[in-house]
Design a protein around this motif. Structure first.
Motif, mmCIF file in Angstrom:
data_model
loop_
_atom_site.group_PDB
_atom_site.id
_atom_site.type_symbol
_atom_site.label_atom_id
_atom_site.label_comp_id
_atom_site.label_asym_id
_atom_site.label_seq_id
_atom_site.Cartn_x
_atom_site.Cartn_y
_atom_site.Cartn_z
ATOM 1 N N GLU A 80 0.831 -1.203 0.000
ATOM 2 C CA GLU A 80 0.000 0.000 0.000
ATOM 3 C C GLU A 80 0.865 1.253 0.000
ATOM 4 O OE1 GLU A 80 -2.880 -2.340 3.135
ATOM 5 O OE2 GLU A 80 -0.943 -1.425 3.548
ATOM 6 N N CYS A 129 -2.822 0.272 -3.854
ATOM 7 C CA CYS A 129 -2.393 -1.036 -3.359
ATOM 8 C C CYS A 129 -2.105 -1.914 -4.558
ATOM 9 C CB CYS A 129 -3.470 -1.659 -2.497
ATOM 10 S SG CYS A 129 -3.168 -3.382 -2.051
ATOM 11 N N TRP A 163 -10.695 -2.222 0.547
ATOM 12 C CA TRP A 163 -10.043 -1.462 1.605
ATOM 13 C C TRP A 163 -10.855 -1.578 2.891
ATOM 14 C CZ3 TRP A 163 -5.339 0.751 0.964
ATOM 15 C CH2 TRP A 163 -4.893 0.931 -0.343
ATOM 16 N N CYS A 191 -5.332 -2.831 2.760
ATOM 17 C CA CYS A 191 -5.750 -3.394 1.484
ATOM 18 C C CYS A 191 -6.025 -4.886 1.664
ATOM 19 C CB CYS A 191 -4.634 -3.173 0.463
ATOM 20 S SG CYS A 191 -4.972 -3.840 -1.165
ATOM 21 N N GLY A 237 -2.579 -6.224 3.218
ATOM 22 C CA GLY A 237 -1.414 -5.363 3.195
ATOM 23 C C GLY A 237 -0.983 -5.024 4.609
#
Length: 119
Positions: free
Chosen positions: A6, A22, A36, A95, A110
């Motif tokens: 990200e 991302c 997200w 993400c 992420g």
């Protein structure tokens, strides 16, 4: 190993904008939904927005009309355009993507990027 990286978080004044990105990297077979999530201090992680490979989107009521999600399938990248930011949008944004290497589907996350909106 597929990873999500990200970028784009930061500090912004209320009413301002930020754009999060991302990108998935590694040996990618198939990614359907990307999205997200965010987590504010002391609160549970919540879905902000998601988008399927075909472009169908789901947006949380709290950000509808202010945030826009989009993706570039060729680059396995998802974006979150955040406008008219409010202090309550502050949190760590994560993400998420579902990666399928048949027959296994893995839920990827992420590392998170901090978004801080000052009043």
């Amino acid at each position: 190993q597929v990873q999500l990286v990200e970028s784009g978080g930061g500090l912004v004044q209320a009413g301002g904008s930020l754009r999060l990105s991302c990108a998935a990297s590694g040996i990618i077979f198939s990614i359907n939904t990307m999205g997200w999530y965010r987590q504010a201090p002391g609160k549970q992680r919540e879905l902000v927005a998601s988008i399927t490979r075909g472009g169908s989107t789901s947006i949380a009521d709290s950000v509808k009309g202010r945030f826009t999600i989009s993706r570039d399938n060729a680059k396995n990248t998802v974006f979150l355009q955040m406008d008219s930011l409010k202090p309550e949008d502050t949190g760590v944004y994560y993400c998420n993507a579902d990666h399928t290497k048949p027959p296994v589907t893995t839920d990827l996350w992420g590392q998170g990027t901090q978004v801080t909106v000052s009043s």
